[in-house]
Scaffold this active site. Structure first.
Site, PDB file in Angstrom:
ATOM      1  N   LEU A  57     -22.953   8.743 -33.299  1.00  0.00           N
ATOM      2  CA  LEU A  57     -23.287   7.571 -34.102  1.00  0.00           C
ATOM      3  C   LEU A  57     -23.610   7.982 -35.538  1.00  0.00           C
ATOM      4  O   LEU A  57     -24.011   9.119 -35.786  1.00  0.00           O
ATOM      5  CB  LEU A  57     -24.486   6.840 -33.477  1.00  0.00           C
ATOM      6  CG  LEU A  57     -24.202   6.273 -32.072  1.00  0.00           C
ATOM      7  CD1 LEU A  57     -25.468   6.178 -31.261  1.00  0.00           C
ATOM      8  CD2 LEU A  57     -23.542   4.917 -32.204  1.00  0.00           C
ATOM      9  N   PRO A  58     -23.467   7.054 -36.501  1.00  0.00           N
ATOM     10  CA  PRO A  58     -23.598   7.443 -37.909  1.00  0.00           C
ATOM     11  C   PRO A  58     -25.012   7.727 -38.383  1.00  0.00           C
ATOM     12  O   PRO A  58     -25.243   8.684 -39.123  1.00  0.00           O
ATOM     13  CB  PRO A  58     -23.020   6.231 -38.663  1.00  0.00           C
ATOM     14  CG  PRO A  58     -22.260   5.446 -37.656  1.00  0.00           C
ATOM     15  CD  PRO A  58     -22.933   5.697 -36.349  1.00  0.00           C
TER      16      PRO A  58
ATOM     17  N   THR B  21     -25.183  13.297 -36.233  1.00  0.00           N
ATOM     18  CA  THR B  21     -25.931  14.055 -37.231  1.00  0.00           C
ATOM     19  C   THR B  21     -27.036  13.159 -37.754  1.00  0.00           C
ATOM     20  O   THR B  21     -26.792  12.244 -38.553  1.00  0.00           O
ATOM     21  CB  THR B  21     -25.021  14.521 -38.381  1.00  0.00           C
ATOM     22  OG1 THR B  21     -24.014  15.392 -37.858  1.00  0.00           O
ATOM     23  CG2 THR B  21     -25.833  15.290 -39.421  1.00  0.00           C
TER      24      THR B  21
ATOM     25  N   LYS C 188     -27.353  22.128 -38.180  1.00  0.00           N
ATOM     26  CA  LYS C 188     -26.297  21.284 -38.745  1.00  0.00           C
ATOM     27  C   LYS C 188     -26.625  20.859 -40.173  1.00  0.00           C
ATOM     28  O   LYS C 188     -25.752  20.865 -41.053  1.00  0.00           O
ATOM     29  CB  LYS C 188     -26.089  20.045 -37.861  1.00  0.00           C
ATOM     30  CG  LYS C 188     -25.078  19.028 -38.406  1.00  0.00           C
ATOM     31  CD  LYS C 188     -23.684  19.628 -38.522  1.00  0.00           C
ATOM     32  CE  LYS C 188     -22.706  18.697 -39.222  1.00  0.00           C
ATOM     33  NZ  LYS C 188     -22.312  17.540 -38.419  1.00  0.00           N
TER      34      LYS C 188
ATOM     35  N   LYS D  36     -24.896  10.812 -46.680  1.00  0.00           N
ATOM     36  CA  LYS D  36     -25.932  10.626 -45.663  1.00  0.00           C
ATOM     37  C   LYS D  36     -26.468  11.962 -45.175  1.00  0.00           C
ATOM     38  O   LYS D  36     -27.685  12.177 -45.087  1.00  0.00           O
ATOM     39  CB  LYS D  36     -25.363   9.814 -44.506  1.00  0.00           C
ATOM     40  CG  LYS D  36     -26.353   9.468 -43.409  1.00  0.00           C
ATOM     41  CD  LYS D  36     -26.341  10.436 -42.237  1.00  0.00           C
ATOM     42  CE  LYS D  36     -25.060  10.370 -41.450  1.00  0.00           C
ATOM     43  NZ  LYS D  36     -25.097  11.227 -40.243  1.00  0.00           N
TER      44      LYS D  36
END
Length: 314
Positions: A62-63, A102, A183, A258
């Site tokens: 998911l974003p 992320t 990450k 983001k």
């Protein structure tokens, strides 16, 4: 990723999928040449909760942190029913939630605690690196965060073979949230090196160099990086890169912004200095305003336009 999963899991298993964009799930099934999933071993669910109810392993991508929290709030409340035993003599398996989104480590750890405190199910963070090219080719690198204590010592061994269906490397970074910490560090470096690659290619071309020769030089020298070699921003250098198709597809500028913001937030919380972060953030804001949701390597085209306009400023 879903195509690689369906191709590699046993034919007797069912892949249950859900996306808010219903056209995307229908297109996926059609691409596998099945009618309603009956021939493909794919079932389209009506909600994320239905996916969890029917599955032993649930993979989410998911974003934003708010999206992940919302989905898991829907999944966990009310409490999920137990999965049926695999055989009459066996106990019911625990569900395994693998979140490849992320997001920030703090939010992920909160979700892990919610899963572990409400059920015997397990949750791990496993963000990935490799882009759209890596997802298609199953060459992604996964950064795994999960505990190895309190009876969970074999959790990495359970997760790794699943992730290897979609990637080539799984690195266990530590306990819950550690995969995301890795990450964010990686994507901060990517955000900066993508800009530097675009600027270096732009500089060399403005100095009269052939772009292919320049890329060959960089990729055999100390300046080489993923952005110069795999995702070069100039057409004709990296086969399959978004630059080959006008920067369509790939990793959108907005998503890079983001991730950079998440890295900056983590840096503030941990006391780490990121000297180039503000500059990179401002540049990506300008690029997104100009280029929309193109792949983030479109930074090169944005620089090129500014060259033509004669307004490159620092």
């Amino acid at each position: 990723m879903a195509q690689n999963l369906r191709a590699k899991i046993p034919g007797s298993d069912t892949l249950v999928i859900y996306d808010q964009k219903h056209d995307a799930t229908r297109k996926f099934v059609e691409e596998l040449d099945g009618a309603g999933g009956k021939k493909t071993g794919v079932e389209i669910a009506e909600s994320s909760r239905e996916v969890a109810e029917k599955s032993e392993v649930i993979i989410t991508v998911l974003p934003e942190p708010t999206h992940v929290k919302s989905v898991f709030g829907h999944i966990l409340h009310p409490r999920l029913p137990d999965l049926p035993p695999l055989s009459p003599s066996s106990t019911a398996p625990n569900r395994l939630f693998i979140d490849c989104s992320t997001i920030d480590p703090t939010s992920s750890t909160e979700i892990a605690n919610a899963v572990h405190s409400s059920s015997p199910d397990r949750f791990v963070d496993a963000p990935m690196s490799g882009g759209v090219v890596g997802a298609r080719a199953a060459t992604l690198t996964f950064m795994l965060g999960c505990p190895t204590h309190n009876g969970q010592g074999k959790l990495p061994e359970r997760v790794t073979p699943i992730l290897e269906l979609m990637g080539k490397k799984v690195v266990h970074m530590g306990t819950s949230g550690a995969g995301l910490a890795g990450k964010l560090a990686n994507n901060y470096l990517l955000a900066v090196s993508n800009i530097a690659t675009a600027e270096a290619m732009n500089l060399g071309i403005k100095l009269g160099l052939d772009p292919v020769q320049l890329a060959d030089l960089i990729n055999e020298s100390s300046g080489q990086c993923w952005s110069s070699k795999v995702n070069n921003p100039i057409k004709g250098i990296s086969p399959g890169a978004p630059a080959e198709k006008e920067y369509e597809g790939g990793f959108a500028v907005g998503l890079m912004r983001k991730d950079l913001g998440l890295a900056m937030k983590a840096a503030r919380e941990s006391g780490a200095e990121l000297e180039l972060a503000k500059t990179a953030e401002g540049l990506y804001e300008h690029v997104e305003d100009s280029e929309g949701m193109k792949d983030f390597s479109v930074v090169y085209r944005w620089l090129e336009k500014r060259n033509v306009a004669g307004t490159v400023k620092r």
